[in-house]
Design a protein around this motif. Structure first.
Motif, mmCIF file in Angstrom:
data_model
loop_
_atom_site.group_PDB
_atom_site.id
_atom_site.type_symbol
_atom_site.label_atom_id
_atom_site.label_comp_id
_atom_site.label_asym_id
_atom_site.label_seq_id
_atom_site.Cartn_x
_atom_site.Cartn_y
_atom_site.Cartn_z
ATOM 1 N N LYS A 183 8.132 2.590 -29.468
ATOM 2 C CA LYS A 183 7.236 2.444 -30.618
ATOM 3 C C LYS A 183 7.302 1.052 -31.239
ATOM 4 O O LYS A 183 6.267 0.490 -31.617
ATOM 5 C CB LYS A 183 7.562 3.508 -31.670
ATOM 6 C CG LYS A 183 6.605 3.470 -32.848
ATOM 7 C CD LYS A 183 6.702 4.722 -33.660
ATOM 8 C CE LYS A 183 6.300 5.899 -32.818
ATOM 9 N NZ LYS A 183 6.574 7.168 -33.480
ATOM 10 N N ILE A 184 8.509 0.474 -31.343
ATOM 11 C CA ILE A 184 8.545 -0.859 -31.969
ATOM 12 C C ILE A 184 7.997 -1.914 -31.014
ATOM 13 O O ILE A 184 7.456 -2.928 -31.457
ATOM 14 C CB ILE A 184 9.955 -1.241 -32.494
ATOM 15 C CG1 ILE A 184 10.981 -1.376 -31.366
ATOM 16 C CG2 ILE A 184 10.416 -0.246 -33.558
ATOM 17 C CD1 ILE A 184 12.270 -2.080 -31.845
ATOM 18 N N VAL A 185 8.106 -1.677 -29.721
ATOM 19 C CA VAL A 185 7.491 -2.598 -28.758
ATOM 20 C C VAL A 185 5.969 -2.534 -28.906
ATOM 21 O O VAL A 185 5.287 -3.556 -28.977
ATOM 22 C CB VAL A 185 7.923 -2.239 -27.320
ATOM 23 C CG1 VAL A 185 7.221 -3.127 -26.303
ATOM 24 C CG2 VAL A 185 9.437 -2.331 -27.174
ATOM 25 N N SER A 186 5.450 -1.287 -29.002
ATOM 26 C CA SER A 186 4.006 -1.109 -29.177
ATOM 27 C C SER A 186 3.529 -1.799 -30.452
ATOM 28 O O SER A 186 2.492 -2.474 -30.459
ATOM 29 C CB SER A 186 3.662 0.382 -29.240
ATOM 30 O OG SER A 186 3.953 1.012 -28.022
ATOM 31 N N LYS A 187 4.278 -1.603 -31.531
ATOM 32 C CA LYS A 187 3.862 -2.211 -32.801
ATOM 33 C C LYS A 187 3.863 -3.733 -32.692
ATOM 34 O O LYS A 187 2.904 -4.397 -33.113
ATOM 35 C CB LYS A 187 4.790 -1.756 -33.926
ATOM 36 C CG LYS A 187 4.572 -0.306 -34.359
ATOM 37 C CD LYS A 187 5.532 0.043 -35.493
ATOM 38 C CE LYS A 187 5.225 1.401 -36.109
ATOM 39 N NZ LYS A 187 6.159 1.717 -37.213
ATOM 40 N N ALA A 188 4.933 -4.288 -32.134
ATOM 41 C CA ALA A 188 5.003 -5.752 -32.014
ATOM 42 C C ALA A 188 3.866 -6.276 -31.146
ATOM 43 O O ALA A 188 3.343 -7.365 -31.375
ATOM 44 C CB ALA A 188 6.362 -6.168 -31.438
ATOM 45 N N LEU B 197 -2.713 5.152 -35.094
ATOM 46 C CA LEU B 197 -1.983 5.808 -34.010
ATOM 47 C C LEU B 197 -1.307 4.723 -33.179
ATOM 48 O O LEU B 197 -1.849 3.622 -33.022
ATOM 49 C CB LEU B 197 -2.939 6.600 -33.108
ATOM 50 C CG LEU B 197 -3.698 7.764 -33.748
ATOM 51 C CD1 LEU B 197 -4.701 8.345 -32.746
ATOM 52 C CD2 LEU B 197 -2.729 8.843 -34.227
ATOM 53 N N VAL B 198 -0.134 5.065 -32.660
ATOM 54 C CA VAL B 198 0.588 4.119 -31.807
ATOM 55 C C VAL B 198 0.403 4.534 -30.351
ATOM 56 O O VAL B 198 0.644 5.686 -29.992
ATOM 57 C CB VAL B 198 2.098 4.113 -32.143
ATOM 58 C CG1 VAL B 198 2.815 3.040 -31.326
ATOM 59 C CG2 VAL B 198 2.321 3.898 -33.631
ATOM 60 N N LEU B 199 -0.053 3.593 -29.529
ATOM 61 C CA LEU B 199 -0.186 3.841 -28.093
ATOM 62 C C LEU B 199 1.048 3.307 -27.376
ATOM 63 O O LEU B 199 1.786 2.486 -27.918
ATOM 64 C CB LEU B 199 -1.431 3.121 -27.554
ATOM 65 C CG LEU B 199 -2.709 3.259 -28.385
ATOM 66 C CD1 LEU B 199 -3.866 2.520 -27.700
ATOM 67 C CD2 LEU B 199 -3.052 4.717 -28.595
ATOM 68 N N LEU B 200 1.252 3.750 -26.143
ATOM 69 C CA LEU B 200 2.354 3.182 -25.359
ATOM 70 C C LEU B 200 2.050 1.714 -25.059
ATOM 71 O O LEU B 200 0.878 1.318 -24.991
ATOM 72 C CB LEU B 200 2.516 3.941 -24.036
ATOM 73 C CG LEU B 200 2.921 5.407 -24.113
ATOM 74 C CD1 LEU B 200 3.176 5.940 -22.698
ATOM 75 C CD2 LEU B 200 4.151 5.602 -24.981
ATOM 76 N N PRO B 201 3.093 0.916 -24.827
ATOM 77 C CA PRO B 201 2.847 -0.462 -24.377
ATOM 78 C C PRO B 201 1.998 -0.445 -23.107
ATOM 79 O O PRO B 201 2.074 0.493 -22.301
ATOM 80 C CB PRO B 201 4.257 -0.989 -24.079
ATOM 81 C CG PRO B 201 5.179 -0.138 -24.906
ATOM 82 C CD PRO B 201 4.536 1.212 -24.961
#
Lengths: 362, 362
Positions: A42-47, A109-113
Motif C-alpha cells: 500500500k505505501i508503495v502504491s501511494k508513493a 481507492l488504492v490499486l496494486l503497484p
C-alpha cells in the motif's frame, strides 16, 4: 540461525511522490546489509500515485469501484454475491484485484503497484546507491486462500532474493532424495513481517534480520517466479463457473473424433448414465466387431476418416414425431456423457438397412 | 514488538511412543512461558505411530501408496497425471493427503496425525503439567497453493492460541472500519518457523519468542477454525472436474422449473448460443404475451403448475425421421444452455394446433 523480525515505526503517512528510501532510512537508521525489508504494497502504491478518486458512498461509489475493478482485472476466476476472485494483469489471483479502501481517504481507492518487482528493484537500488546498503526487498500484500479461512501476507514483488528455496536434489538422513520441495520463502518472510506490522497503526514496514541471503549484484527473478503458469493451474475457474462452462459446452459440443482406441469402459459408463433414464425400448449399441463396424460405417453419409468407433441408437417403436424429438434429445445426452468421459463424437444419419435412427462416430 | 525465531537443534530421530515433551525440553531448556512452539507434524506422526509399511520400490509400492492415499482421502478435489489434490478426513485440502515419504525409512510412509489439534493440546498439557510452562503449540505442515508456485508451512493443529487475529471493527487512521481483515496468524507463525527449520537437517521444531499471547487456561478452537466451510468454498472441485461435472449434468438434466420471473436476457442468451448452429429453419420462440402463454400452456400435456415460461421449438420443414432426431438434439442443447444460465427446464409435447414440435416449460 536465529531470525529477528522487527517493526519499523515512525514512517507516517505516505503520499504520491514520497521518497520511500529516505523515509525508511529515517525511521530505521539501524538497517544493515543483508536485512530483508518487508514493505506493505500500500505505501508503495501511494508513493507511486496508484490511487483513484471515487465517491465516498452511495451507488455511485459501487459503480465507480466496479469500473476500477474491471480495469484491474485480466479475467474473472470466480464470483459469488459481491465477491470477485480475479486474476490481475500481473497474474496474481486475488479478491477484488487487490484494490483496497482501508488506510486511505474515503474518496480514494488504492490499486496494486503496476509492477511490484520493478518497485522492489527501484527501492533496492535507491538504498544501495544513496546509503550503500545491500538490502533485499519484499513488497507484500494480504491474500486469501481458497480452502482456509483467514488471510496471510505474501510477496507481490521481490528484489535481491530468490523467491523460492529449492530443496530438490537434497538427500534426507534416510537417504531419500527430496522431490517436490520448493519452498516459497518470500511468502513466509512476508507473513513473518505481517506479524509485527499493524493493520491500523502505521507500521507498514518490517525488517527480517538473520535470514541467510547471499550478497548479489542482480535482483533475481522477482515474485513473478511465484505465479503458476496457466498450463499447470488446476483451479483456473471457480467450481460454479467451470460447471456452467461444462453445461455451456454441452450446448455446443464440437463434432469430432477422439483417440484411436477409446476405453470401452468409458463408453459403457456413458451409455449407462443415459440409458437409465431413456424411454423403454431405446437401444444404444457399441459396434465392436471390426468387420461389422467397417461394413456399416462405409454406408453412413459423412463418416469421418479418423473415426474408429460406431455407436448406433434406435428409438422405441412405434415412434411419433415427439417420440423422435425425445429420442434426439437422448442421443445428445449420450454425446454429453461421452464428452464428460473425454470422448468427442459426431452425430450422423444411421446406416441404411439397420434399425438405428442415428449413429455416433467417435 | 520484536519477534525472535529460533531453531531447536538436537531433537534427533523420533520413533513411535517417544515422549516429545521431554525431547523438546532436553533440546530447548531455555523455553519460556509465552514462547510459541512450532512443531513439524512429521515428528508428531512418528511419535503417535502414524506410519504404514510399504514396499521400498516397484509397482507394489505404487499400489500400496494408492491404497494408503484412498484411506486418507475424504474426497478427491482435483487430479491430473499422478497429482491428487484431496480433502482429508480432517477437512484439509492438500496434495496426496499430506502423506510423506521423506525423512522416513524407504519402507514406510508417514501419515498426518489423526487429530492435530488434539496432538497440540496434549503437548501443551504435558509441558504445563510436567515442566510448569505455558507454551502455545502449533503443529505445522507444508502445503501447496493453487495459484502460486512453491510451498509454505501452515498450521494443522493449534493449542493455546487463536488461529485467527480478527481486525474487524478496528478503525484505521482515516476513519475506515476494517471489514474483511481476519489474519490467519498461526499460518504466518508456522511459515516463520519453517524459515529456521530444515527439510533435511533434523530441525523439526522452532520457537517464536515475542509474539503477544495471552496466558489462558483453555486451548481455543484450534486449527479447525481455519478449515473453510464447504458452503463458502468456491473451489470445491478442480476446473477440469467441475467442467466434466457440468457435461455429466447435461447428460441428465433434471426436469424442473425455476424462478417465477427468469431474466429474459438469460433466455435470449441461451437461445442465441444454440440458435447459431441449428439447421436453417429451426425456430425457438419465447412466448411472452401472458394471455397467449396461458392459453397454449393449458393445452400442453404434463404442464407443471409452477412453470411460468414457455419456449416453443419447431424444426425446419419438411422433416424426415433423422431431421427430427437432430432437432431433438438441438432442443436438448437449448436445455443445457438454459441450465448454464441457471434455468431449469422440462421437455414437453407441443401445444396442439401450433407449428411447434416440442415445448419447454421453465
Amino acid at each position: 540461525m536465529n531470525l529477528e523480525i522487527m517493526p519499523v515505526h515512525g514512517i507516517g503517512h505516505v503520499s504520491e511522490g514520497d521518497d520511500l528510501a529516505s523515509m525508511i532510512m529515517s525511521a530505521a537508521p539501524w538497517l544493515r546489509d543483508g536485512d530483508v525489508l518487508v514493505v506493505t504494497s500500500k505505501i508503495v502504491s501511494k508513493a507511486e500515485g496508484r490511487l483513484v478518486d471515487v465517491p465516498a458512498d452511495g451507488p455511485e461509489r459501487l459503480t465507480a469501484r466496479a469500473e476500477v475493478l474491471a480495469a484491474e482485472t485480466a479475467r474473472v476466476v470466480a464470483a459469488r454475491g459481491a465477491t470477485r476472485i480475479v486474476q490481475t494483469h500481473h497474474g496474481f489471483v486475488m479478491a477484488a484485484a487487490g484494490i483496497d479502501a482501508s488506510n486511505v481517504d474515503k474518496t480514494r481507492l488504492v490499486l496494486l503497484p503496476v509492477d511490484p518487482d520493478a518497485s522492489a528493484r527501484a527501492l533496492r537500488a535507491a538504498l544501495r546507491q544513496r546509503y550503500g546498503l545491500d538490502v533485499p526487498i519484499i513488497i507484500s500484500d494480504t491474500m486469501g486462500r481458497p480452502w482456509r479461512n483467514g488471510l496471510t501476507d505474501v510477496a507481490l514483488g521481490v528484489a535481491g532474493l530468490d523467491a523460492v528455496h529449492d530443496h530438490r536434489g537434497e538427500v534426507d538422513p534416510y537417504g531419500n532424495e527430496l522431490e517436490l520441495t520448493q519452498m516459497a520463502v518470500v511468502d513466509e518472510l512476508a507473513g513473518a513481517g505481517e506479524l509485527v506490522k499493524g493493520k491500523c497503526d502505521q507500521v507498514p514496514v518490517a525488517v527480517v534480520r538473520g535470514y541467510p541471503t547471499t550478497p548479489r549484484a542482480d535482483d533475481g527473478l522477482g515474485a513473478r517466479a511465484l505465479i503458476r503458469d496457466s498450463s499447470l493451474d488446476l483451479f483456473s475457474l471457480g467450481t460454479a463457473e467451470a460447471r456452467a462452462a461444462g453445461l455451456a459446452e454441452a450446448a455446443n459440443l464440437p463434432t469430432g473424433t477422439g483417440p484411436t482406441a477409446p476405453d470401452p469402459a468409458a463408453i459403457d459408463r456413458a451409455i449407462a448414465v443415459v440409458g437409465a433414464t431413456v424411454a423403454p425400448g431405446t437401444v444404444f449399441t457399441h459396434v465392436t466387431d471390426p468387420a461389422t463396424h467397417d461394413q456399416l460405417a462405409s454406408t453412413v453419409p459423412g463418416w469421418p476418416a479418423a473415426a474408429n468407433t460406431l455407436l448406433l441408437a434406435a428409438p422405441p417403436t412405434p415412434v411419433d414425431p415427439f417420440g423422435l424429438v425425445r429420442f434426439g434429445a437422448d442421443v445428445h445426452r449420450l454425446r454429453a456423457a461421452l464428452a464428460a468421459e473425454g470422448l468427442p463424437s459426431t452425430l450422423l444419419p444411421p446406416p441404411p438397412g439397420t434399425s438405428a435412427t442415428a449413429a455416433l462416430a467417435l
